[in-house]
Motif scaffolding. Structure first.
Motif, PDB file in Angstrom:
ATOM      1  N   VAL A 117       0.857  -1.100   0.039  1.00 25.68           N
ATOM      2  CA  VAL A 117      -0.096  -0.107   0.107  1.00 25.68           C
ATOM      3  C   VAL A 117       0.838   1.293   0.121  1.00 25.68           C
ATOM      4  N   THR A 118       1.945   1.093   0.976  1.00 26.35           N
ATOM      5  CA  THR A 118       2.897   2.164   0.748  1.00 26.35           C
ATOM      6  C   THR A 118       4.263   1.497   0.998  1.00 26.35           C
ATOM      7  N   HIS A 119       5.202   1.842   0.148  1.00 29.04           N
ATOM      8  CA  HIS A 119       6.515   1.231   0.416  1.00 29.04           C
ATOM      9  C   HIS A 119       7.173   1.472   1.786  1.00 29.04           C
ATOM     10  N   SER A 120       7.742   0.473   2.249  1.00 32.36           N
ATOM     11  CA  SER A 120       8.214   0.302   3.544  1.00 32.36           C
ATOM     12  C   SER A 120       9.198  -0.626   3.965  1.00 32.36           C
ATOM     13  N   SER A 121      10.420  -0.447   4.553  1.00 27.98           N
ATOM     14  CA  SER A 121      11.307  -1.367   4.711  1.00 27.98           C
ATOM     15  C   SER A 121      10.880  -2.694   5.558  1.00 27.98           C
ATOM     16  N   ASP A 122       9.694  -2.312   6.308  1.00 30.77           N
ATOM     17  CA  ASP A 122       9.172  -3.477   7.191  1.00 30.77           C
ATOM     18  C   ASP A 122       8.173  -4.194   6.527  1.00 30.77           C
ATOM     19  N   ASN A 123       7.952  -3.983   5.389  1.00 30.12           N
ATOM     20  CA  ASN A 123       7.031  -4.743   4.529  1.00 30.12           C
ATOM     21  C   ASN A 123       7.992  -6.022   4.029  1.00 30.12           C
ATOM     22  N   ARG A 124       7.164  -7.357   4.025  1.00 23.62           N
ATOM     23  CA  ARG A 124       8.006  -8.500   3.648  1.00 23.62           C
ATOM     24  C   ARG A 124       6.737  -9.494   3.066  1.00 23.62           C
ATOM     25  N   VAL A 125       6.954 -10.039   1.957  1.00 27.40           N
ATOM     26  CA  VAL A 125       6.344 -11.296   1.362  1.00 27.40           C
ATOM     27  C   VAL A 125       6.860 -12.549   1.696  1.00 27.40           C
ATOM     28  N   LEU A 126       6.251 -13.568   2.373  1.00 25.78           N
ATOM     29  CA  LEU A 126       6.929 -14.835   2.684  1.00 25.78           C
ATOM     30  C   LEU A 126       6.302 -15.854   1.502  1.00 25.78           C
TER      31      LEU A 126
END
Length: 484
Positions: A117-126
């Motif tokens: 939704v917004t780019h973040s260094s905390d976002n991950r896809v497993l």
């Protein structure tokens, strides 16, 4: 072409005379290079480590939406995944089907994207795992930054990681070099990897992505592979690439040259590239697999040659035709009857170590940079009686039998043995020399461009990343002002 992460082992410092370097100017300005990279993770390409998925299971951490990219008039939100939910994408002949925790959500003909939704260094896809079309499921357990797209490739589901360039490099550099290596070596690797990506950006565009995550392009391990030192190297060289005549170079690299890099045409049969010129490389003479020794029997070599589809009798000698670097262009093998066959140095070595990657150690055949010698060779001899009953000794390389009508013939011409019959039995006798063949070699990898262990040694000696790149790529410039 990139090599896998090199095992560091025990480090021995290479003491050598200083090599005069030409420093590369770093041009200050804002670069124009692709902001994002699409990486094939699970594909139908034979170069992929993970292939032909019938279904893929994934989950997320952070702020994502799952959208249908085929929806008209615009992207349609299929769902907002929460942490802990298990989602699946299944292959259908006409598209894909999306499930959440085992419940069907949507069938679509187009691609589905797990999008930030917004780019973040905390976002991950497993990517938890996938079920292959041919066999049981495979566990992955790999986290990725950025977005993840799933699309029908025509025969399976393809998973594509879509993320910013430098975040992609976070997962490349520590796979291609150890995160513990000197920062200047890691910076050289970061710039080489970024340049390779830019130069090969459209290499796999017809498959829906830019590069694969394997050494077919560059090894990329996603978030799991990241390291603080490698990330620092990427950040401190952000936007920098290597150019020749103002164009990005094909910044190929390898593990270790073994003491001499190679001209590109001698490896791939392409036209000579001015910045990929072979040269003596004292920095690559100690570390990694700078030196290796592989030993085999004469019989084993002959058996491998026969398995490779060549016909040869018991082997009597080898002759190597070499490039100026010392790498072997071709191997001529002669048998005891004078017959010869010729194989390329690469094909010959890969009879014992397919692609030079199946067996990785200093006692295996690691490259086509080698010499050959025979060791502990025994030539058989036999005693015969002449017409007067006198005994004489003969060597067994060519033995003749005489029939009742006086005709002579070589005994078992292509065999390593001949047979004699006495009153009681038939016995086999070795007629060819026996012994060992020792291949003393140098280096691991194709030898073109930057030697990663050479970069390590240069950094250990106080050279910076510009020194390293100037040494391994002839006549190039490092710039952050590439305008495409």
């Amino acid at each position: 072409m990139a090599d896998l992460k090199r095992l560091t082992g025990k480090i021995h410092i290479l003491l050598t005379a200083a090599v005069l370097m030409v420093l590369l100017p770093a041009v200050s300005s804002q670069a124009q290079i692709p902001g994002k990279v699409r990486v094939g993770i699970i594909t139908s390409n034979t170069g992929s480590a993970y292939r032909n998925a019938a279904s893929i299971t994934f989950s997320v951490k952070g702020n994502y939406q799952i959208v249908d990219l085929a929806a008209i008039p615009g992207d349609e939100v299929i769902g907002t995944p929460a942490e802990g939910e298990q989602w699946q994408v299944y292959y259908l002949p006409s598209g894909v089907q999306v499930y959440k925790n085992g419940e069907a959500q949507k069938i679509t003909t187009g691609a589905v994207m797990v999008r930030e939704v917004t780019h973040s260094s905390d976002n991950r896809v497993l990517l938890s795992g996938y079920a292959n079309l041919e066999d049981a499921g495979t566990n992955l357990g790999k986290w990725y930054r950025g977005n993840m797209e799933f699309r029908n490739s025509g025969s399976a589901v393809t998973a594509i990681n879509d993320l910013p360039m430098d975040e992609y490099l976070y997962g490349v550099v520590p796979r291609e070099m150890s995160n513990s290596w000197p920062l200047e070596a890691l910076k050289a690797q970061a710039i080489a990897a970024r340049t390779y990506t830019v130069a090969n950006y459209n290499k796999r565009i017809v498959e829906g992505f830019n590069v694969l995550d394997t050494p077919s392009d560059q090894a990329y391990g996603g978030f799991n592979s990241e390291g603080a030192n490698a990330a620092k190297a990427v950040n401190e060289t952000s936007e920098k690439i290597i150019v020749y005549n103002e164009r990005p170079i094909s910044a190929v690299y390898h593990s270790t040259s073994g003491g001499h890099t190679e001209d590109n045409e001698n490896v791939w049969g392409t036209d000579p590239v001015p910045y990929l010129r072979g040269k003596p490389d004292p920095y690559s003479a100690v570390h990694g697999y700078a030196n290796w020794t592989f030993t085999a029997s004469l019989d084993e070599v002959r058996n491998r040659v026969i398995q490779a589809g060549q016909q040869i009798g018991p082997i009597s000698s080898f002759k190597l035709d070499k490039f100026p670097s010392g790498r072997v262009d071709s191997v001529m093998i002669t048998d005891i009857n004078g017959n010869t066959i010729t194989m390329t140095g690469t094909r010959f070595g890969q009879m014992f170590n397919p692609s030079f990657y199946t067996y990785i150690s200093s006692s295996n055949f690691m490259s086509r940079f080698f010499d050959v010698r025979t060791d502990q060779v025994t030539k058989p001899s036999y005693s015969v009686l002449n017409g007067s009953g006198q005994q004489a000794s003969v060597e067994g390389t060519k033995l003749y039998g005489v029939s009742e009508d006086g005709a002579a013939a070589i005994l078992n011409q292509t065999s390593a043995e001949f047979y004699a019959v006495d009153a009681n039995s038939t016995s086999a006798y070795n007629k060819s020399a026996t012994g060992m063949v020792v291949f003393e070699g140098h280096g691991w990898g194709h030898g073109v461009g930057m030697s990663q262990w050479g970069a390590y040694e240069m950094a250990q000696q106080g050279k910076n990343h510009l020194d390293i790149l100037a040494f391994y790529y002839t006549g190039v410039q490092v710039t952050d002002d590439y305008d495409g």
